[in-house]
Motif scaffolding. Sequence first.
Motif, PDB file in Angstrom:
ATOM      1  N   ALA A  34     -93.647  80.868  96.189  1.00 36.65           N
ATOM      2  CA  ALA A  34     -92.324  80.254  96.190  1.00 36.65           C
ATOM      3  C   ALA A  34     -92.281  79.025  95.293  1.00 36.65           C
ATOM      4  CB  ALA A  34     -91.922  79.876  97.619  1.00 36.65           C
ATOM      5  N   GLY A  35     -93.322  78.214  95.358  1.00 40.06           N
ATOM      6  CA  GLY A  35     -93.339  76.980  94.564  1.00 40.06           C
ATOM      7  C   GLY A  35     -93.581  77.213  93.095  1.00 40.06           C
ATOM      8  N   MET A  36     -94.573  78.021  92.775  1.00 42.33           N
ATOM      9  CA  MET A  36     -94.944  78.193  91.362  1.00 42.33           C
ATOM     10  C   MET A  36     -94.124  79.265  90.661  1.00 42.33           C
ATOM     11  SD  MET A  36     -99.012  77.407  91.355  1.00 42.33           S
ATOM     12  CE  MET A  36     -99.564  77.507  93.042  1.00 42.33           C
ATOM     13  N   ARG A  37     -93.910  80.382  91.319  1.00 42.37           N
ATOM     14  CA  ARG A  37     -93.106  81.434  90.681  1.00 42.37           C
ATOM     15  C   ARG A  37     -91.621  81.177  90.880  1.00 42.37           C
ATOM     16  NH1 ARG A  37     -96.234  87.053  92.149  1.00 42.37           N
ATOM     17  NH2 ARG A  37     -98.076  86.661  90.866  1.00 42.37           N
ATOM     18  N   GLY A  38     -91.246  80.893  92.118  1.00 41.57           N
ATOM     19  CA  GLY A  38     -89.827  80.718  92.429  1.00 41.57           C
ATOM     20  C   GLY A  38     -89.223  79.445  91.859  1.00 41.57           C
ATOM     21  N   LEU A  39     -89.916  78.326  92.038  1.00 41.95           N
ATOM     22  CA  LEU A  39     -89.405  77.039  91.561  1.00 41.95           C
ATOM     23  C   LEU A  39     -89.917  76.663  90.178  1.00 41.95           C
ATOM     24  CD1 LEU A  39     -89.752  74.985  94.879  1.00 41.95           C
ATOM     25  CD2 LEU A  39     -87.666  75.979  93.911  1.00 41.95           C
ATOM     26  N   ARG A  88     -95.671  73.615  88.154  1.00 40.96           N
ATOM     27  CA  ARG A  88     -97.047  73.737  87.686  1.00 40.96           C
ATOM     28  C   ARG A  88     -97.967  73.565  88.895  1.00 40.96           C
ATOM     29  NH1 ARG A  88     -97.975  69.295  83.670  1.00 40.96           N
ATOM     30  NH2 ARG A  88     -96.709  68.229  85.193  1.00 40.96           N
ATOM     31  N   PRO A  89     -99.144  74.161  88.881  1.00 42.82           N
ATOM     32  CA  PRO A  89    -100.042  74.025  90.040  1.00 42.82           C
ATOM     33  C   PRO A  89    -100.275  72.572  90.470  1.00 42.82           C
ATOM     34  CG  PRO A  89    -100.872  75.724  88.600  1.00 42.82           C
ATOM     35  CD  PRO A  89     -99.707  75.077  87.879  1.00 42.82           C
ATOM     36  N   ALA A  90    -100.496  71.683  89.518  1.00 40.36           N
ATOM     37  CA  ALA A  90    -100.735  70.280  89.877  1.00 40.36           C
ATOM     38  C   ALA A  90     -99.524  69.675  90.581  1.00 40.36           C
ATOM     39  CB  ALA A  90    -101.089  69.465  88.638  1.00 40.36           C
ATOM     40  N   LEU A 148     -97.088  67.880  96.096  1.00 42.02           N
ATOM     41  CA  LEU A 148     -95.982  67.793  97.043  1.00 42.02           C
ATOM     42  C   LEU A 148     -96.490  67.706  98.481  1.00 42.02           C
ATOM     43  CD1 LEU A 148     -93.656  70.616  95.668  1.00 42.02           C
ATOM     44  CD2 LEU A 148     -93.255  68.158  95.517  1.00 42.02           C
ATOM     45  N   THR A 149     -95.719  67.032  99.317  1.00 41.92           N
ATOM     46  CA  THR A 149     -95.966  67.081 100.753  1.00 41.92           C
ATOM     47  C   THR A 149     -95.268  68.329 101.290  1.00 41.92           C
ATOM     48  OG1 THR A 149     -93.963  65.876 101.363  1.00 41.92           O
ATOM     49  CG2 THR A 149     -95.947  64.546 100.891  1.00 41.92           C
ATOM     50  N   PRO A 150     -95.653  68.812 102.464  1.00 40.73           N
ATOM     51  CA  PRO A 150     -94.934  69.954 103.047  1.00 40.73           C
ATOM     52  C   PRO A 150     -93.429  69.687 103.201  1.00 40.73           C
ATOM     53  CG  PRO A 150     -97.006  69.661 104.176  1.00 40.73           C
ATOM     54  CD  PRO A 150     -96.845  68.473 103.250  1.00 40.73           C
ATOM     55  N   ALA A 151     -93.052  68.461 103.539  1.00 42.92           N
ATOM     56  CA  ALA A 151     -91.630  68.125 103.682  1.00 42.92           C
ATOM     57  C   ALA A 151     -90.903  68.226 102.340  1.00 42.92           C
ATOM     58  CB  ALA A 151     -91.472  66.724 104.260  1.00 42.92           C
ATOM     59  N   GLU A 152     -91.546  67.767 101.266  1.00 46.82           N
ATOM     60  CA  GLU A 152     -90.931  67.857  99.939  1.00 46.82           C
ATOM     61  C   GLU A 152     -90.775  69.312  99.503  1.00 46.82           C
ATOM     62  OE1 GLU A 152     -92.536  63.670  97.986  1.00 46.82           O
ATOM     63  OE2 GLU A 152     -93.854  65.421  98.010  1.00 46.82           O
ATOM     64  N   LEU A 153     -91.792  70.123  99.750  1.00 44.94           N
ATOM     65  CA  LEU A 153     -91.707  71.533  99.396  1.00 44.94           C
ATOM     66  C   LEU A 153     -90.598  72.222 100.185  1.00 44.94           C
ATOM     67  CD1 LEU A 153     -92.724  73.952  97.807  1.00 44.94           C
ATOM     68  CD2 LEU A 153     -94.451  74.300  99.591  1.00 44.94           C
TER      69      LEU A 153
END
Length: 68
Positions: A13-18, A21-23, A28-33
Amino acid sequence: MSERFDWPVLMQAGMRGLGLRPADFWALTPAELAFLLGQGSGRMPMDRTGLEELAARFPDRMEDDDGS
């Protein structure tokens, strides 16, 4: 109660969807994600920088203060 994160799903979700970049994802914190993924109220708690910006935009003044 301990919650476990489904890291493969979150990474997708983070890297493909949003497009993170991995870094950036790992910074990110879980709340930010969760916020970026559209969960929650959409309002993050105000941090120190936000408070300082707000105070600069709306400074406290006495009623008889002429603003100078």
